[in-house]
Write an enzyme that holds these catalytic residues in place. Structure first.
Site, PDB file in Angstrom:
ATOM      1  N   GLY A  73     -11.462   1.086   0.375  1.00 44.93           N
ATOM      2  CA  GLY A  73     -10.208   1.304   1.109  1.00 44.93           C
ATOM      3  C   GLY A  73     -10.440   2.132   2.366  1.00 44.93           C
ATOM      4  O   GLY A  73      -9.575   2.927   2.752  1.00 44.93           O
ATOM      5  N   HIS A  74     -11.573   1.936   3.023  1.00 41.23           N
ATOM      6  CA  HIS A  74     -11.980   2.827   4.128  1.00 41.23           C
ATOM      7  C   HIS A  74     -11.131   2.683   5.382  1.00 41.23           C
ATOM      8  O   HIS A  74     -11.226   3.510   6.278  1.00 41.23           O
ATOM      9  CB  HIS A  74     -13.444   2.587   4.482  1.00 41.23           C
ATOM     10  N   LEU A  81      -5.165   5.093   5.413  1.00 36.11           N
ATOM     11  CA  LEU A  81      -4.916   6.514   5.703  1.00 36.11           C
ATOM     12  C   LEU A  81      -5.909   7.407   4.962  1.00 36.11           C
ATOM     13  O   LEU A  81      -6.580   8.248   5.566  1.00 36.11           O
ATOM     14  CB  LEU A  81      -3.473   6.836   5.277  1.00 36.11           C
ATOM     15  N   VAL A  82      -6.032   7.200   3.653  1.00 36.91           N
ATOM     16  CA  VAL A  82      -6.870   8.080   2.833  1.00 36.91           C
ATOM     17  C   VAL A  82      -8.352   7.760   3.016  1.00 36.91           C
ATOM     18  O   VAL A  82      -9.169   8.649   3.250  1.00 36.91           O
ATOM     19  CB  VAL A  82      -6.480   7.965   1.340  1.00 36.91           C
ATOM     20  N   GLY A  83      -8.704   6.476   2.922  1.00 40.59           N
ATOM     21  CA  GLY A  83     -10.116   6.092   3.006  1.00 40.59           C
ATOM     22  C   GLY A  83     -10.736   6.513   4.326  1.00 40.59           C
ATOM     23  O   GLY A  83     -11.869   7.018   4.364  1.00 40.59           O
ATOM     24  N   SER A  94      -1.090   8.790  -7.675  1.00 39.00           N
ATOM     25  CA  SER A  94       0.056   9.207  -6.864  1.00 39.00           C
ATOM     26  C   SER A  94       0.962  10.079  -7.715  1.00 39.00           C
ATOM     27  O   SER A  94       1.048   9.894  -8.937  1.00 39.00           O
ATOM     28  CB  SER A  94       0.820   7.965  -6.419  1.00 39.00           C
ATOM     29  N   SER A  95       1.678  10.982  -7.067  1.00 37.97           N
ATOM     30  CA  SER A  95       2.569  11.867  -7.831  1.00 37.97           C
ATOM     31  C   SER A  95       3.774  11.105  -8.406  1.00 37.97           C
ATOM     32  O   SER A  95       4.513  11.660  -9.210  1.00 37.97           O
ATOM     33  CB  SER A  95       3.046  13.023  -6.952  1.00 37.97           C
ATOM     34  N   CYS A  96       3.945   9.824  -8.018  1.00 40.57           N
ATOM     35  CA  CYS A  96       5.072   9.066  -8.588  1.00 40.57           C
ATOM     36  C   CYS A  96       4.804   8.618 -10.023  1.00 40.57           C
ATOM     37  O   CYS A  96       5.641   7.969 -10.640  1.00 40.57           O
ATOM     38  CB  CYS A  96       5.432   7.872  -7.714  1.00 40.57           C
ATOM     39  N   TYR A 110       4.696   0.308  -9.104  1.00 39.90           N
ATOM     40  CA  TYR A 110       3.522   0.998  -8.536  1.00 39.90           C
ATOM     41  C   TYR A 110       3.063   2.115  -9.473  1.00 39.90           C
ATOM     42  O   TYR A 110       1.862   2.288  -9.723  1.00 39.90           O
ATOM     43  CB  TYR A 110       3.915   1.553  -7.168  1.00 39.90           C
ATOM     44  N   LYS A 134      -0.534   2.821 -11.310  1.00 37.34           N
ATOM     45  CA  LYS A 134      -1.279   4.074 -11.089  1.00 37.34           C
ATOM     46  C   LYS A 134      -1.574   4.784 -12.411  1.00 37.34           C
ATOM     47  O   LYS A 134      -2.634   5.371 -12.580  1.00 37.34           O
ATOM     48  CB  LYS A 134      -0.481   4.987 -10.145  1.00 37.34           C
ATOM     49  N   PRO A 166      -2.524  12.717  -5.803  1.00 36.02           N
ATOM     50  CA  PRO A 166      -2.036  13.400  -4.608  1.00 36.02           C
ATOM     51  C   PRO A 166      -0.524  13.289  -4.445  1.00 36.02           C
ATOM     52  O   PRO A 166       0.101  12.342  -4.907  1.00 36.02           O
ATOM     53  CB  PRO A 166      -2.731  12.644  -3.471  1.00 36.02           C
ATOM     54  N   HIS A 223       5.912   5.159   4.896  1.00 33.45           N
ATOM     55  CA  HIS A 223       6.439   6.345   4.227  1.00 33.45           C
ATOM     56  C   HIS A 223       7.307   7.133   5.214  1.00 33.45           C
ATOM     57  O   HIS A 223       7.383   6.814   6.405  1.00 33.45           O
ATOM     58  CB  HIS A 223       5.291   7.212   3.708  1.00 33.45           C
ATOM     59  N   TRP A 270      17.118   7.719   6.615  1.00 27.88           N
ATOM     60  CA  TRP A 270      17.614   7.028   5.429  1.00 27.88           C
ATOM     61  C   TRP A 270      18.106   8.016   4.364  1.00 27.88           C
ATOM     62  O   TRP A 270      17.558   9.111   4.221  1.00 27.88           O
ATOM     63  CB  TRP A 270      16.509   6.192   4.789  1.00 27.88           C
ATOM     64  N   ARG A 289      10.742  16.457  -0.660  1.00 27.40           N
ATOM     65  CA  ARG A 289       9.397  15.896  -0.656  1.00 27.40           C
ATOM     66  C   ARG A 289       8.388  16.970  -0.261  1.00 27.40           C
ATOM     67  O   ARG A 289       8.660  17.816   0.586  1.00 27.40           O
ATOM     68  CB  ARG A 289       9.273  14.727   0.340  1.00 27.40           C
TER      69      ARG A 289
HETATM   70  O1  GFB Z   1       7.774   8.416   1.837  1.00 26.51           O
HETATM   71  P1  GFB Z   1       8.879   7.707   1.174  1.00 26.51           P
HETATM   72  O2  GFB Z   1       9.254   6.366   1.672  1.00 26.51           O
HETATM   73  O3  GFB Z   1       8.605   7.469  -0.357  1.00 26.51           O
HETATM   74  O4  GFB Z   1      10.115   8.715   1.265  1.00 26.51           O
HETATM   75  P2  GFB Z   1       8.885   8.247  -1.706  1.00 26.51           P
HETATM   76  C1  GFB Z   1      11.365   8.288   0.906  1.00 26.51           C
HETATM   77  C2  GFB Z   1      12.382   9.380   1.081  1.00 26.51           C
HETATM   78  O5  GFB Z   1      12.539   9.657   2.470  1.00 26.51           O
HETATM   79  C3  GFB Z   1      13.710   8.890   0.560  1.00 26.51           C
HETATM   80  C4  GFB Z   1      13.845   9.236   2.882  1.00 26.51           C
HETATM   81  O6  GFB Z   1      14.497   9.989   0.132  1.00 26.51           O
HETATM   82  C5  GFB Z   1      14.294   8.237   1.805  1.00 26.51           C
HETATM   83  O7  GFB Z   1      15.702   8.128   1.735  1.00 26.51           O
HETATM   84  N1  GFB Z   1      13.766   8.656   4.225  1.00 26.51           N
HETATM   85  C6  GFB Z   1      14.538   9.020   5.273  1.00 26.51           C
HETATM   86  C7  GFB Z   1      12.946   7.670   4.639  1.00 26.51           C
HETATM   87  N2  GFB Z   1      14.286   8.266   6.336  1.00 26.51           N
HETATM   88  C8  GFB Z   1      13.290   7.408   5.982  1.00 26.51           C
HETATM   89  C9  GFB Z   1      12.611   6.381   6.688  1.00 26.51           C
HETATM   90  O8  GFB Z   1      12.865   6.083   7.851  1.00 26.51           O
HETATM   91  N3  GFB Z   1      11.625   5.723   6.003  1.00 26.51           N
HETATM   92  C10 GFB Z   1      11.296   6.040   4.696  1.00 26.51           C
HETATM   93  N4  GFB Z   1      10.307   5.367   4.098  1.00 26.51           N
HETATM   94  N5  GFB Z   1      11.971   6.989   3.996  1.00 26.51           N
HETATM   95  C11 GFB Z   1       6.937   6.718  -2.375  1.00 26.51           C
HETATM   96  C12 GFB Z   1       6.757   5.824  -3.547  1.00 26.51           C
HETATM   97  O9  GFB Z   1       8.072   7.388  -2.712  1.00 26.51           O
HETATM   98  O10 GFB Z   1       5.947   7.683  -2.185  1.00 26.51           O
HETATM   99  C13 GFB Z   1       5.387   5.459  -3.821  1.00 26.51           C
HETATM  100  O11 GFB Z   1       7.628   4.732  -3.414  1.00 26.51           O
HETATM  101  C14 GFB Z   1       4.397   6.563  -3.602  1.00 26.51           C
HETATM  102  O12 GFB Z   1       5.311   4.986  -5.114  1.00 26.51           O
HETATM  103  C15 GFB Z   1       4.642   7.323  -2.340  1.00 26.51           C
HETATM  104  O13 GFB Z   1       4.368   7.444  -4.698  1.00 26.51           O
HETATM  105  C16 GFB Z   1       3.767   8.549  -2.182  1.00 26.51           C
HETATM  106  O14 GFB Z   1       8.364   9.630  -1.646  1.00 26.51           O
HETATM  107  O15 GFB Z   1      10.286   8.114  -2.132  1.00 26.51           O
END
Ligand code: GFB
Length: 323
Positions: A11-12, A15-17, A108-110, A137, A141, A164, A180, A203, A210
């Site tokens: 996965g080089h 982001l992580v690799g 992943s922490s999820c 997902y 994991k 992580p 993300h 959103w 987070r």
């Molecule tokens: O990083 P993210 O998409 O993933 O963050 P998760 C989502 C959070 O950020 C939610 C808010 O609370 C969204 O409502 N948010 C606000 C946004 N604006 C935005 C935007 O423009 N884009 C995105 N993407 N979010 C993921 C998991 O969870 O994190 C995976 O789905 C994995 O499984 C990863 O673990 C690390 O933190 O919710």
């Protein structure tokens, strides 16, 4: 892990690799093995086993996978579970078949229950229902952790797992539909600034929390764990601190577009209410993160702007139109 060891980063390009490759190069490792998607389909056991037979990696960082933010996870669950289950299975099995000395698998922490006690310690795994937006997902994991433990138990393989928290940094995915939180915010504030718009859409409600870690800190932790950690139990990697989405968006606003105003789109999902990891175990191994969030946002934003300018120059556009 001697400096001339054959080290494979699966996965080089991600982001992580890419951060792990940078960290290994900085440490002086001379034989870093990589294989792009065009060369090797990590979901195909016969291809992966053949590649391991030919290349004989002694150490493996298993950081490949299909990843994405809350929207991508909730709309493409089949890809997230299939790709990741297969990639974990093929690489772990080939590492066993061809006598890899040590493998570090990244989850992943999820993996933790949606309503886990905060901060989430390693033993919270499988104690309650998962967050529905990323259940597919998370199951893949969790299977990766169990794979490493099973190969350790049955065959004596030195395979370890690290979990992580949410990551960001250079080479992140800035596509708004699949990214993300942090890259999405950087792009949205930047584009609003360039277009002279004051409103930026965020959103959800802004109230979930987070924890964000710069990927260079993660890469440093991965090297540290490869060198010093050898337990069946997975280990959390994070900062131990979290902020609300509103606070994170505000931090990006201050750095990228201070005149902007946040507008919350509550038709988009909030996802997990909170998921900060307990890093007591990591600290006990002698490792601490060093990159402050504001510094990390600033350098990642600079990286994003540099990339935009490089692409614009390739297309023959004036770079100044992006600043
Ligand atoms: O990083 P993210 O998409 O993933 O963050 P998760 C989502 C959070 O950020 C939610 C808010 O609370 C969204 O409502 N948010 C606000 C946004 N604006 C935005 C935007 O423009 N884009 C995105 N993407 N979010 C993921 C998991 O969870 O994190 C995976 O789905 C994995 O499984 C990863 O673990 C690390 O933190 O919710």
């Amino acid at each position: 892990m001697p400096l001339d060891a054959r080290v494979y980063v699966a996965g080089h390009r991600g982001l992580v690799g890419s951060a792990i490759v940078r960290r290994l190069e900085r440490a002086g490792y001379t034989t870093i093995l990589t294989a792009g998607r065009d060369q090797l389909d990590l979901r195909d056991q016969s291809e992966v086993s053949h590649w391991f037979k030919a290349n004989r990696p002694e150490y493996v960082f298993l950081v490949a996978g299909t990843v994405g933010g809350v929207w991508a996870n909730s709309t493409r669950p089949a890809e997230f579970i299939y790709d990741n289950l297969m990639i974990h299975g093929t690489v772990v099995h080939a590492a066993y078949q061809y006598d890899t000395a040590k493998l570090l698998y990244l989850g992943s922490s999820c993996i933790y229950p949606r309503l886990a006690h905060q901060p989430m310690a390693e033993d919270a795994l499988l104690t309650g229902p998962l967050e529905p937006t990323n259940e597919a997902y998370a199951i893949a994991k969790i299977a990766g952790i169990k794979l490493c433990q099973a190969y350790r138990q049955q065959y004596g393989c030195d395979f370890v797992s690290a979990m992580p928290t949410n990551l960001y940094g250079p080479n992140d995915n800035f596509d708004l539909a699949s990214s993300h939180l942090l890259p999405a915010l950087i792009r949205k504030f930047h584009e609003a600034k360039v277009a002279g718009r004051r409103e930026v859409e965020v959103w959800g409600t802004g109230s979930p929390m987070r924890e964000l870690m710069h990927v260079d800190d993660l890469a440093d932790a991965c090297l540290h764990l490869m060198l010093h950690y050898s337990e069946p139990q997975h280990i959390n990697v994070g900062t131990g601190h979290d902020l609300t989405i509103r606070e994170i968006a505000d931090a990006v606003r201050r750095i990228v577009h201070p005149d902007a105003r946040l507008v919350f789109d509550t038709s988009k999902p909030d996802g997990t209410p909170r998921k900060v990891v307990d890093i007591t175990r990591l600290r006990s191994t002698g490792w601490e993160p060093t990159i402050a969030l504001d510094d990390g946002i600033r350098s990642t934003y600079q990286w994003f702007v540099d990339q935009q300018q490089a692409h614009a120059e390739l297309r023959g556009m004036p770079a100044t139109s992006l600043a």
